[in-house]
Design a protein around this motif. Structure first.
Motif, PDB file in Angstrom:
ATOM      1  N   LEU A 128       9.887  50.638 -26.428  1.00 17.78           N
ATOM      2  CA  LEU A 128       9.955  52.025 -25.993  1.00 17.78           C
ATOM      3  C   LEU A 128      11.106  52.190 -25.009  1.00 17.78           C
ATOM      4  CD1 LEU A 128       6.203  52.992 -25.399  1.00 17.78           C
ATOM      5  CD2 LEU A 128       7.667  53.635 -27.319  1.00 17.78           C
ATOM      6  N   VAL A 129      11.802  53.306 -25.129  1.00 21.05           N
ATOM      7  CA  VAL A 129      12.887  53.643 -24.206  1.00 21.05           C
ATOM      8  C   VAL A 129      12.398  54.769 -23.304  1.00 21.05           C
ATOM      9  CG1 VAL A 129      15.238  54.512 -23.980  1.00 21.05           C
ATOM     10  CG2 VAL A 129      14.641  52.974 -25.880  1.00 21.05           C
ATOM     11  N   TYR A 130      12.505  54.563 -21.997  1.00 21.53           N
ATOM     12  CA  TYR A 130      12.158  55.589 -21.010  1.00 21.53           C
ATOM     13  C   TYR A 130      13.434  56.003 -20.287  1.00 21.53           C
ATOM     14  CZ  TYR A 130       7.121  55.337 -21.518  1.00 21.53           C
ATOM     15  OH  TYR A 130       5.847  55.441 -22.024  1.00 21.53           O
ATOM     16  N   CYS A 131      13.698  57.303 -20.280  1.00 24.60           N
ATOM     17  CA  CYS A 131      14.954  57.801 -19.717  1.00 24.60           C
ATOM     18  C   CYS A 131      14.687  58.984 -18.808  1.00 24.60           C
ATOM     19  CB  CYS A 131      15.897  58.204 -20.854  1.00 24.60           C
ATOM     20  SG  CYS A 131      17.493  58.849 -20.290  1.00 24.60           S
ATOM     21  N   CYS A 132      15.345  58.991 -17.655  1.00 18.39           N
ATOM     22  CA  CYS A 132      15.259  60.108 -16.720  1.00 18.39           C
ATOM     23  C   CYS A 132      16.581  60.229 -15.985  1.00 18.39           C
ATOM     24  CB  CYS A 132      14.112  59.904 -15.728  1.00 18.39           C
ATOM     25  SG  CYS A 132      13.827  61.339 -14.653  1.00 18.39           S
ATOM     26  N   GLY A 133      17.033  61.460 -15.812  1.00 15.29           N
ATOM     27  CA  GLY A 133      18.294  61.674 -15.123  1.00 15.29           C
ATOM     28  C   GLY A 133      18.828  63.058 -15.389  1.00 15.29           C
ATOM     29  N   PRO A 134      20.117  63.281 -15.126  1.00 20.36           N
ATOM     30  CA  PRO A 134      20.703  64.608 -15.344  1.00 20.36           C
ATOM     31  C   PRO A 134      20.757  64.954 -16.826  1.00 20.36           C
ATOM     32  CG  PRO A 134      22.397  63.011 -14.753  1.00 20.36           C
ATOM     33  CD  PRO A 134      21.083  62.326 -14.570  1.00 20.36           C
ATOM     34  N   GLU A 135      20.838  66.235 -17.114  1.00 20.50           N
ATOM     35  CA  GLU A 135      20.787  66.715 -18.501  1.00 20.50           C
ATOM     36  C   GLU A 135      21.855  66.104 -19.405  1.00 20.50           C
ATOM     37  OE1 GLU A 135      19.406  68.371 -21.820  1.00 20.50           O
ATOM     38  OE2 GLU A 135      18.391  68.325 -19.874  1.00 20.50           O
ATOM     39  N   PRO A 136      23.111  65.930 -18.967  1.00 18.92           N
ATOM     40  CA  PRO A 136      24.099  65.309 -19.871  1.00 18.92           C
ATOM     41  C   PRO A 136      23.690  63.907 -20.331  1.00 18.92           C
ATOM     42  CG  PRO A 136      25.223  66.398 -18.064  1.00 18.92           C
ATOM     43  CD  PRO A 136      23.763  66.425 -17.725  1.00 18.92           C
ATOM     44  N   LEU A 137      23.073  63.130 -19.441  1.00 23.51           N
ATOM     45  CA  LEU A 137      22.610  61.798 -19.833  1.00 23.51           C
ATOM     46  C   LEU A 137      21.470  61.911 -20.840  1.00 23.51           C
ATOM     47  CD1 LEU A 137      22.442  58.693 -19.548  1.00 23.51           C
ATOM     48  CD2 LEU A 137      20.870  59.071 -17.624  1.00 23.51           C
ATOM     49  N   LEU A 138      20.505  62.778 -20.563  1.00 27.09           N
ATOM     50  CA  LEU A 138      19.374  62.923 -21.471  1.00 27.09           C
ATOM     51  C   LEU A 138      19.831  63.388 -22.843  1.00 27.09           C
ATOM     52  CD1 LEU A 138      16.678  64.566 -19.183  1.00 27.09           C
ATOM     53  CD2 LEU A 138      17.121  62.161 -19.579  1.00 27.09           C
ATOM     54  N   ALA A 139      20.746  64.352 -22.869  1.00 22.23           N
ATOM     55  CA  ALA A 139      21.247  64.852 -24.147  1.00 22.23           C
ATOM     56  C   ALA A 139      21.971  63.752 -24.912  1.00 22.23           C
ATOM     57  CB  ALA A 139      22.178  66.041 -23.912  1.00 22.23           C
ATOM     58  N   ALA A 140      22.749  62.928 -24.204  1.00 20.92           N
ATOM     59  CA  ALA A 140      23.477  61.843 -24.854  1.00 20.92           C
ATOM     60  C   ALA A 140      22.525  60.795 -25.421  1.00 20.92           C
ATOM     61  CB  ALA A 140      24.452  61.201 -23.872  1.00 20.92           C
ATOM     62  N   VAL A 141      21.483  60.461 -24.653  1.00 18.22           N
ATOM     63  CA  VAL A 141      20.509  59.471 -25.121  1.00 18.22           C
ATOM     64  C   VAL A 141      19.725  60.023 -26.315  1.00 18.22           C
ATOM     65  CG1 VAL A 141      18.415  58.206 -24.505  1.00 18.22           C
ATOM     66  CG2 VAL A 141      20.332  58.295 -22.904  1.00 18.22           C
ATOM     67  N   GLU A 142      19.351  61.309 -26.256  1.00 20.30           N
ATOM     68  CA  GLU A 142      18.635  61.917 -27.376  1.00 20.30           C
ATOM     69  C   GLU A 142      19.491  61.916 -28.640  1.00 20.30           C
ATOM     70  OE1 GLU A 142      15.496  65.014 -25.280  1.00 20.30           O
ATOM     71  OE2 GLU A 142      17.582  65.638 -25.535  1.00 20.30           O
ATOM     72  N   GLU A 143      20.773  62.203 -28.491  1.00 26.10           N
ATOM     73  CA  GLU A 143      21.670  62.180 -29.654  1.00 26.10           C
ATOM     74  C   GLU A 143      21.842  60.761 -30.183  1.00 26.10           C
ATOM     75  OE1 GLU A 143      26.249  63.488 -30.885  1.00 26.10           O
ATOM     76  OE2 GLU A 143      25.512  63.814 -28.837  1.00 26.10           O
ATOM     77  N   HIS A 144      21.968  59.807 -29.263  1.00 24.96           N
ATOM     78  CA  HIS A 144      22.177  58.414 -29.648  1.00 24.96           C
ATOM     79  C   HIS A 144      20.980  57.852 -30.418  1.00 24.96           C
ATOM     80  CE1 HIS A 144      23.965  54.377 -29.200  1.00 24.96           C
ATOM     81  NE2 HIS A 144      22.730  53.956 -28.957  1.00 24.96           N
ATOM     82  N   THR A 145      19.791  58.321 -30.081  1.00 18.54           N
ATOM     83  CA  THR A 145      18.561  57.787 -30.694  1.00 18.54           C
ATOM     84  C   THR A 145      17.952  58.752 -31.706  1.00 18.54           C
ATOM     85  OG1 THR A 145      17.198  58.677 -28.896  1.00 18.54           O
ATOM     86  CG2 THR A 145      18.042  56.435 -28.611  1.00 18.54           C
ATOM     87  N   ALA A 146      18.710  59.734 -32.157  1.00 13.77           N
ATOM     88  CA  ALA A 146      18.162  60.787 -33.022  1.00 13.77           C
ATOM     89  C   ALA A 146      17.559  60.237 -34.307  1.00 13.77           C
ATOM     90  CB  ALA A 146      19.253  61.803 -33.351  1.00 13.77           C
ATOM     91  N   SER A 147      18.086  59.120 -34.815  1.00 12.90           N
ATOM     92  CA  SER A 147      17.582  58.555 -36.069  1.00 12.90           C
ATOM     93  C   SER A 147      16.432  57.571 -35.860  1.00 12.90           C
ATOM     94  CB  SER A 147      18.714  57.846 -36.817  1.00 12.90           C
ATOM     95  OG  SER A 147      19.201  56.745 -36.061  1.00 12.90           O
ATOM     96  N   TRP A 148      16.058  57.346 -34.608  1.00  5.27           N
ATOM     97  CA  TRP A 148      14.987  56.397 -34.322  1.00  5.27           C
ATOM     98  C   TRP A 148      13.628  57.038 -34.621  1.00  5.27           C
ATOM     99  CZ3 TRP A 148      16.149  53.191 -29.280  1.00  5.27           C
ATOM    100  CH2 TRP A 148      17.427  52.607 -29.395  1.00  5.27           C
ATOM    101  N   PRO A 149      12.591  56.223 -34.778  1.00  4.44           N
ATOM    102  CA  PRO A 149      11.258  56.780 -35.054  1.00  4.44           C
ATOM    103  C   PRO A 149      10.779  57.699 -33.928  1.00  4.44           C
ATOM    104  CG  PRO A 149      11.299  54.415 -35.491  1.00  4.44           C
ATOM    105  CD  PRO A 149      12.593  54.748 -34.806  1.00  4.44           C
TER     106      PRO A 149
END
Length: 320
Positions: free
Chosen positions: A190-211
């Motif tokens: 599991l990946v847990y992420c917290c921080g400013p919106e640009p980081l969250l958006a980048a992580v969400e895009e990076h993992t978009a194909s993940w389950p």
């Protein structure tokens, strides 16, 4: 996630204040009579009432096993509305604060392995997760980015974990490399992420194909939701427990309309990120505009944040 119930309201003593980094101040809160505090789990936060009844949410970043104190950390924000300025300039040890909670919208779920990604003050909810991951004997690593090393809090504390912690100050090492932190999805991770919106958006895009569910995020600020004001419609809300039906104009939130009708609903942020106003939906289809519920939770339509969300149907029935 379910709507919060039976939350406790306490008046706690500011026992200790510590400068954790440039612009980051931690508070240790205790019961004035030394009593135990309500239990909490990693990812939880509390509401603090500051000056002029201003309420702000802060992640608990101490050890959940410590039942006699809460620790929160407050970033001094230049464009803030007075909450962080008051904490840094007006609050002192010995003062008392009204505290509501704890509430957890960022549950720490079981897994064999964890990857934690933090940006700036987003390290706070992850600290307790590191402690719990250690207790569970889980494999984990932390990638922690910040603008400057001097502004990155809790580095001395994190140093005890050795090379599982990757500290990446942008002024020295550049931006956090998501390809290195999250090269590919791994089973039972599991990946847990917290921080400013640009980081969250980048992580969400990076993992978009993940389950679905492989990525868990918490936001401190609401996502930008584009709304066409001309497309807004008035709706009718049946409040089953109160026995009232309330007309909600197109330019008024459900929360505001219910309050104007004399129906009391717990609320705090009014931005769809804290979960205080989460309400059960008994009939009708919500139009979700919050930054908290997962896609599957939104699709279920079981609850909604009535401070920002509306309805796809002309009527809603709510458990209020």
């Amino acid at each position: 996630m379910t709507a919060p119930t039976d939350e406790q309201e306490l008046e706690l003593l500011v026992k200790q204040m510590t400068l954790e980094a440039d612009g980051v101040l931690s508070l240790r809160l205790t019961h004035p009579a030394g009593e135990e505090l309500p239990a909490w789990t990693p990812g939880a936060h509390v509401d603090l009432t500051l000056k002029n009844s201003l309420v702000r949410q802060y992640s608990l970043c101490g050890d959940p096993a410590d039942r006699h104190s809460y620790r929160v950390a407050v970033l001094r924000e230049q464009a803030a509305l007075g909450g962080s300025e008051y904490v840094h300039e007006g609050l002192r040890p010995g003062h008392r604060l009204r505290v509501i909670g704890p509430r957890n919208n960022f549950d720490f779920l079981p897994a064999k392995r964890y990857v934690f990604v933090a940006g700036g003050i987003g390290i706070t909810p992850l600290l307790a997760m590191l402690t719990e991951a250690e207790r569970r004997g889980a494999d984990w690593e932390l990638w922690y980015g910040g603008r400057r090393q001097e502004s990155m809090a809790f580095l001395d504390e994190l140093a005890s974990y050795g090379d599982r912690v990757h500290v990446i100050p942008e002024d020295i090492s550049g931006r956090l490399d998501l390809a290195a932190a999250l090269p590919a999805h791994e089973p039972d991770t599991l990946v847990y992420c917290c921080g400013p919106e640009p980081l969250l958006a980048a992580v969400e895009e990076h993992t978009a194909s993940w389950p679905a569910g492989a990525l868990q995020v918490e936001r401190f600020k609401a996502k930008q939701v584009e709304i066409d004001p001309d497309g807004e419609q008035a709706i009718q809300v049946e409040c089953r427990r109160s026995g009232q039906t309330v007309e909600v104009p197109a330019d008024v939130s459900i929360l505001d309309a219910l309050e104007s009708a004399g129906i009391s609903v717990s609320s705090s942020c009014r931005d769809g990120i804290c979960g205080t106003c989460e309400t059960k939906v008994l009939a009708g289809t919500p139009e979700h505009r919050d930054s908290l519920l997962s896609p599957s939770e939104q699709e279920s339509g079981a609850t909604m944040m009535i401070c920002v969300s509306r309805a796809r149907t002309s009527q809603l029935a709510l458990d209020v």
